[in-house]
Write a protein that holds these residues in place. Sequence first.
Motif, mmCIF file in Angstrom:
data_model
loop_
_atom_site.group_PDB
_atom_site.id
_atom_site.type_symbol
_atom_site.label_atom_id
_atom_site.label_comp_id
_atom_site.label_asym_id
_atom_site.label_seq_id
_atom_site.Cartn_x
_atom_site.Cartn_y
_atom_site.Cartn_z
ATOM 1 N N PRO A 65 -6.406 0.733 2.911
ATOM 2 C CA PRO A 65 -7.192 -0.096 3.839
ATOM 3 C C PRO A 65 -7.327 0.598 5.194
ATOM 4 O O PRO A 65 -6.509 1.458 5.538
ATOM 5 C CB PRO A 65 -6.371 -1.384 3.974
ATOM 6 N N PRO A 66 -8.338 0.227 5.976
ATOM 7 C CA PRO A 66 -8.494 0.849 7.292
ATOM 8 C C PRO A 66 -7.306 0.520 8.195
ATOM 9 O O PRO A 66 -6.688 -0.539 8.076
ATOM 10 C CB PRO A 66 -9.776 0.215 7.831
ATOM 11 N N VAL A 67 -7.009 1.445 9.108
ATOM 12 C CA VAL A 67 -5.878 1.278 10.031
ATOM 13 C C VAL A 67 -6.419 0.680 11.331
ATOM 14 O O VAL A 67 -7.128 1.342 12.084
ATOM 15 C CB VAL A 67 -5.189 2.632 10.290
ATOM 16 N N VAL A 68 -6.097 -0.592 11.539
ATOM 17 C CA VAL A 68 -6.659 -1.344 12.665
ATOM 18 C C VAL A 68 -5.542 -1.664 13.661
ATOM 19 O O VAL A 68 -4.461 -2.088 13.261
ATOM 20 C CB VAL A 68 -7.308 -2.657 12.157
ATOM 21 N N ASP A 69 -5.827 -1.446 14.947
ATOM 22 C CA ASP A 69 -4.892 -1.858 15.997
ATOM 23 C C ASP A 69 -5.010 -3.370 16.176
ATOM 24 O O ASP A 69 -6.088 -3.896 16.455
ATOM 25 C CB ASP A 69 -5.239 -1.124 17.307
ATOM 26 N N THR B 101 -9.463 -3.001 16.806
ATOM 27 C CA THR B 101 -10.356 -1.859 16.652
ATOM 28 C C THR B 101 -9.672 -0.790 15.815
ATOM 29 O O THR B 101 -8.440 -0.727 15.737
ATOM 30 C CB THR B 101 -10.720 -1.204 18.003
ATOM 31 N N LEU C 251 -2.235 -6.588 3.651
ATOM 32 C CA LEU C 251 -3.191 -5.569 3.204
ATOM 33 C C LEU C 251 -3.210 -5.489 1.683
ATOM 34 O O LEU C 251 -2.182 -5.647 1.036
ATOM 35 C CB LEU C 251 -2.815 -4.221 3.811
ATOM 36 N N ARG C 252 -4.376 -5.235 1.148
ATOM 37 C CA ARG C 252 -4.519 -5.189 -0.304
ATOM 38 C C ARG C 252 -4.364 -3.767 -0.812
ATOM 39 O O ARG C 252 -4.990 -2.853 -0.301
ATOM 40 C CB ARG C 252 -5.895 -5.729 -0.710
ATOM 41 N N TRP D 168 -8.331 -7.370 11.847
ATOM 42 C CA TRP D 168 -6.971 -7.024 11.466
ATOM 43 C C TRP D 168 -6.542 -7.980 10.359
ATOM 44 O O TRP D 168 -6.777 -9.193 10.438
ATOM 45 C CB TRP D 168 -6.044 -7.144 12.680
ATOM 46 N N VAL E 196 0.855 -1.193 0.000
ATOM 47 C CA VAL E 196 0.000 0.000 0.000
ATOM 48 C C VAL E 196 0.889 1.241 0.000
ATOM 49 O O VAL E 196 1.818 1.348 0.791
ATOM 50 C CB VAL E 196 -0.909 -0.008 1.239
ATOM 51 N N ARG F 134 -8.975 2.962 15.999
ATOM 52 C CA ARG F 134 -8.913 3.904 17.112
ATOM 53 C C ARG F 134 -8.931 5.325 16.578
ATOM 54 O O ARG F 134 -8.017 5.737 15.855
ATOM 55 C CB ARG F 134 -7.648 3.641 17.930
#
Lengths: 752, 752
Positions: B181-185, B190, B209-210, B205, B173, B192
């Motif tokens: 893509p969404p940034v997930v902890d 989640t 990542l694509r 998670w 990416v 945040r």
Amino acid sequence: VHIALHLPRQVPPAVLALLFAAVPPAPAAGPTAPVHPVWSEVAPGVWKATVGTAEDLTLLGAAGAAPALDRLATLPRAPFPFAPGEVEARTLAWKTALRLPLGETEDIYGLGVDFGTVRRNGQVFELHVDHWNRRAPTPGRTHAPVPLYVSSRGFAVLFDTARYLKVSVGHGVRLAAPRKPPVVDRTTRTIRPEDPSAPAVPAPWVSALRSDSIEVLANAPGFAVYVFAGPSPLDALRRYNLFCGGGALPPKWGLGFMTRLPTRATAAEVLADVAEFRRHRLPLDMVGLEPGWMSHAYPCSLEWDATRFPDPRGFLAALEREGLRANLWFNPYVGPPHGALRRRLEPFAGSHLVWNGAVPDFTLPAARALFQEHLRTAVLAPLPAAVGGFKIDEVDGYDRYLWPETATFPSGHHAEQLRQTYGLLVQRLVLDVFRAADRRTFGQVRGTNAGAAPLPFVLYNDNYDFTEYLTAVVNSGFAGVLWSPEVRGSDQPQDMLRRVQAVAFSPLALYNGWASPQRLWSHPQVLDAIRSVLLLRLQLLPYLYHTFAQYRYDGVPVIRPLPLVVGAAAAAAATEAGAPLDATANPYEAPAALKEIRDQYLLGDSLLVAPLAPNESARSVVLPPGRWYDFHTGAFVGEDTTVRVSPPTDRVPLFVRDGALIPRLAGERERAPARDERPVLEVWHYGEKPGSLRLYDDDGETFAHERGERGWTDLAVARAADGTWRGTATPVAGTRPWSYREVRWIFTLPSP
Amino acid sequence: VHIALHLPRQVPPAVLALLFAAVPPAPAAGPTAPVHPVWSEVAPGVWKATVGTAEDLTLLGAAGAAPALDRLATLPRAPFPFAPGEVEARTLAWKTALRLPLGETEDIYGLGVDFGTVRRNGQVFELHVDHWNRRAPTPGRTHAPVPLYVSSRGFAVLFDTARYLKVSVGHGVRLAAPRKPPVVDRTTRTIRPEDPSAPAVPAPWVSALRSDSIEVLANAPGFAVYVFAGPSPLDALRRYNLFCGGGALPPKWGLGFMTRLPTRATAAEVLADVAEFRRHRLPLDMVGLEPGWMSHAYPCSLEWDATRFPDPRGFLAALEREGLRANLWFNPYVGPPHGALRRRLEPFAGSHLVWNGAVPDFTLPAARALFQEHLRTAVLAPLPAAVGGFKIDEVDGYDRYLWPETATFPSGHHAEQLRQTYGLLVQRLVLDVFRAADRRTFGQVRGTNAGAAPLPFVLYNDNYDFTEYLTAVVNSGFAGVLWSPEVRGSDQPQDMLRRVQAVAFSPLALYNGWASPQRLWSHPQVLDAIRSVLLLRLQLLPYLYHTFAQYRYDGVPVIRPLPLVVGAAAAAAATEAGAPLDATANPYEAPAALKEIRDQYLLGDSLLVAPLAPNESARSVVLPPGRWYDFHTGAFVGEDTTVRVSPPTDRVPLFVRDGALIPRLAGERERAPARDERPVLEVWHYGEKPGSLRLYDDDGETFAHERGERGWTDLAVARAADGTWRGTATPVAGTRPWSYREVRWIFTLPSP
């Protein structure tokens, strides 16, 4: 932009020929002639030549290697190992090729921490920093693909490029080679003479013919080559390690035991785990926190999480009261996007993210300074002295997770160069934070490369194959790096025990419970045996610390594979006979797995370690030359032989040289000695020869030793006039006194 | 030359700094800005752009690809698939990077004959011609690493470079990407928010990542990129195949059965084996001789062996009397040193030997001409028409056996370029020998690349995994190449049968007994079933030949993976959910093996092949859209569904489209029809729809079809007024009449 060009349906052949040239005529110029590198002796017994045009980013440069010239000068002299013209370099457009001679009986070791084999002859390597993977058809992708080879002829060679390298060790016979293998007809297994009436001569057919060369191809316009003279292979490695600056000297507490906690553990859960160590009387010096100490991970915020660690200072103070250091996990891929560090680093980051994290271009001083400042102010600030180090994860460039090789970086360095050096760069910036505070550190890292000897980090990975773990330990000794297996639990008590036993005799003794519900005490039936071997680890701390001091000041590897032990190379020789033809499994009649020693090694000068594998209760041990004694009982074991041993379950097969002195801490203890402690030293003497050891010591925590605050004590054991053993300890004048309040002598063989 | 430079033991820091620069300051210039390639339409629906500076040796050039512009013009028009500026190229010193857009729901196929997966998204490939190896951590090393990808959006893209390529499909990416893509902890699973008082949002998670891009990096200063328009993925592949010149059309006998003999077989033993085929009434058209036909092998003399084949002409004449063609194994590594061919080729050979054999530089016309002349005068001369082709071995560059990448060649081309093109170059020179004699050939080859569609060679390897074999068959349809599994015997009768059944529905039906004591008749309990499926193969010859003619003249792949069948792409969609965390086996929670269709395919327009694996007596079959019928019984099987089938042991699960016409030869036969034969044709009609087929035919042996000597006959089946089925066969005016003396109609569903 696209331009529509409508062609008629029938195109004249001349037009077609223009559009799609058939195989074109050869370029006018054939390959260029090879050149012979010009060597300069840049340090005693170290020669350098630059082939092609070297680049600004090198491995030694990234590692910050600074030769310990004064220590190099103490090594025996040895001549440059190659004859004039034996080494050839060639520029192949934008690549650089190098050919070095390989003798018919020369054995090659090194080329990085491989998990599969030790001897390199006949193999081809692609040296990339990468997750090691047993499934790679061409080896060389590993956490430490150090482009250094060691020859049984007694020298070593380093290719100092931050680009990918391909190295063929005795593969690829040249048409022009003066020494070529016999030409055998595979069908008849004969050498067929030119005169058809002459009889054919029976001869074995070999699938992978051995050449007279080591050939190297680097994806680079040029690079520096270093040659390290011997006279022995061990001397050559010592020269390499000292040229890098000497090996890493950990703090004393770094040689104790480390546990790593589950990734989501809270401060209270960590302290509860510590209490369990106490309760089970298990040694512990370091507590490793996994990603959960951070407020955001994958990508990493590198800030304490307010939920799980609401009071970092209080938590660290609690560890400190227990005499423990924290070790904090991170990977250097920074996020989330709104995080403080991320916002400041983005201008100095690469074009691609890793797990949504920005990738700092650590070849830029500004990026290093920002990261270091953040470590100081956001991570260490609550209680700096209680954080002993970091675990630097994912700096080994696995294609599926790391930046692609198309990524660009603001420094202009290429993705490939950053992959090859990233582990070095991060280790160095972390070390510099600790060095500036005059506190030693000992941590973990998942990727490294040449020049790493002075960097106090131990490699690890996700592997869990016992045999491969030991092979990596062996190979680390040829690579100027530290590698340790780890224990991550097991459903089988005996498997757990065997893993702890192996870990106890590696550079870093670690239980890694990051994703396991198991703990060291999960199997009561082996708990005593686990405790026993870990207590022994702690007792051996003076021996281990001395061994690391030899690494630091004499360049001697902590782990010494058998080929580095004079005379043992022959015992380690591999066989190469072809295995039976099988149309599917072995159509080329390639040799079966080589027979070589991959599961035993010397730890320091005198201790031969031969761990039992899980489900093993007996094993063979190849004894190096000389008389060897059982570490536990002092009994004579053998001389110039291979022995079969089946010790009690709680004992690791350990063997000691005749006359060796093993310095140990007296009593049982669960912590390494603190800086101001004055413990009792035991010196164990083995065998029948007199023994001597100039034992190293220093404060064990700061860099004062580099400022001269280090000392040696001469230990000697000899028979007195009455035939009894006597030991003496004499401080070496003008050096720092040791920290022991008393020395006790233990003679394992009874006096006559 | 080496210069001794003795340094003092204590070196001033300034001197040290000069010798071993720390991480140097960044180069002044950052990365260069990307450029947008300029596209030209070089053929109908085919656009070309050159990024950087293209090299003289290309894949299409080495293959001799000559676009079939007249046939390309018959395809439906479709627009250029990329928006302006969507494709970016960048020069990274001596490498060339290219970025192409990848849509969120876009599926990518192709990138060579892989044995592991079909869908490419989320993977990184290193495209090297190599032995395929299931153990490679980064896929892409295979016998046909064709750098062509096919998009579910309905286009294909070819990167025409003879250098190694690295291709990331939706991996990596970019920091600057508009769609990330969404940034997930990972710790809390989640998202945040920036405001710490806002609630965190649960989210999965994802380890890999694509991205929004396909990124390509070539070890080259530049290369040509071709874009093939659709509108469908199948149209794009047709355009690619026709751009290469159209697919290979084998001689009719090439679609019969081939057996290969043990490597040391004598002429008498070969003929005895042929007699066994006769005795067991097993089809046979080609007899493959392994290395033993030569006087010297590994390295290869390419001369008949006087001991095992004292009378090559007599031997070949005996085969010819049986209606058989010989196929002769060779690898192009020439020896022994005193051999006639070797002596002449050495001036045109590379610097390194392979198995002691000289490696001709086939990019030199002189080397090609010498080799071709030798084939004509030393190999084919005894009875040219009786040799139908060659098996070209070991042109897939496995590091352990091939020339190292440091090798040089007299043309100046690099070792890497020769590795990527060697299979193409050898296929082409062999084809040209046959073309000059106006005889078609059908052979085997172990390595190939882009541009190979017109080359009449079928890929093979040493693998023997049934599932991987079928995956490779499926992937061959995306790569413009032919690939067949082979049978090499089995101790298990049912295993042997299942392998024969799969081979019977692949491009080349082959038993390879080169190193096996077993023969097709080794297991009497399955011999009838083996005979039955091979006789069926022969009966289906008109259908197979027509399918190859579609490949030749319409570019339609012989093997059609389900994603190429309109509407079936959805059924083939893969899942990507992460699998459970395991500290050792899956520390990154990577998805488990993808669910995708890798074991069934269409052979030609109407036949769905779903072989049973060894030890399988039932399996699931995904039916493409429409109504499908059982090939053997004509019974309705299903529509838009997945069915479970458990046919009798001797029947391969085969399914036919509603309304399809399957042309077959009447009766049982063990040989393909000879050129002058006039067999009886059966046309089988399946299902309830009327059917039509414009059936291709020609002389089946020469290149006269390329000179216009080809013809079509319109076959039609419809219900007559009385509701009964009627078939008609109408020659297409102005084309060559077919070779059948009679046509019989078989309607599998009874007339009402």
